[in-house]
Scaffold this active site. Structure first.
Site, PDB file in Angstrom:
ATOM      1  N   ARG A  33       0.831  -1.217   0.000  1.00 25.49           N
ATOM      2  CA  ARG A  33       0.000   0.000   0.000  1.00 25.49           C
ATOM      3  C   ARG A  33       0.859   1.257   0.000  1.00 25.49           C
ATOM      4  NH1 ARG A  33      -3.330   0.098   4.946  1.00 25.49           N
ATOM      5  NH2 ARG A  33      -1.541  -1.012   5.739  1.00 25.49           N
ATOM      6  N   ASN A  51      -6.121  -2.661   2.108  1.00 27.91           N
ATOM      7  CA  ASN A  51      -6.127  -4.108   2.244  1.00 27.91           C
ATOM      8  C   ASN A  51      -7.558  -4.598   2.408  1.00 27.91           C
ATOM      9  OD1 ASN A  51      -3.332  -4.285   2.182  1.00 27.91           O
ATOM     10  ND2 ASN A  51      -3.115  -4.298   4.391  1.00 27.91           N
TER      11      ASN A  51
END
Length: 104
Positions: A33, A51
């Site tokens: 990320r 996520n």
């Protein structure tokens, strides 16, 4: 696919699109990320990455068509962190709902 034209900071116009993607593989716990957020920042894109409970990562990115496609190419490259097995994606009109790119 319809696109709208926006005015860029340098005064030029470019087709603005939205990429919605779901990334599968070993993509959690590997800095995916944050590296994606950095790459999107380099490309001047807005959006978010997060996520999901099943181990995949959800991504929405908006910006000029060519730059959004550069991000998609990067997601599918060896440069992306972890081990990307596949990226399911679609393009649509940019909605302009993001002020920057963030990891959630």
């Amino acid at each position: 696919m319809a696109r709208h034209t926006g005015i860029q900071a340098d005064g030029s116009s470019a087709d603005q699109v939205r990429l919605s993607a779901r990334v599968f593989g070993v993509v959690q716990g590997v800095g995916f990320r944050y590296r994606t957020m950095g790459k999107a920042g380099e490309l001047g894109l807005t959006g978010e990455v997060q996520n999901l409970a099943d181990g995949s990562v959800d991504l929405v990115a908006e910006g000029p068509d060519a730059r959004v496609r550069q991000l998609l190419d990067w997601l599918n490259s060896a440069g992306a962190p972890g081990r990307v097995e596949r990226v399911e994606h679609s393009f649509s009109d940019a909605e302009g709902t993001f002020g920057d790119f963030k990891a959630r």
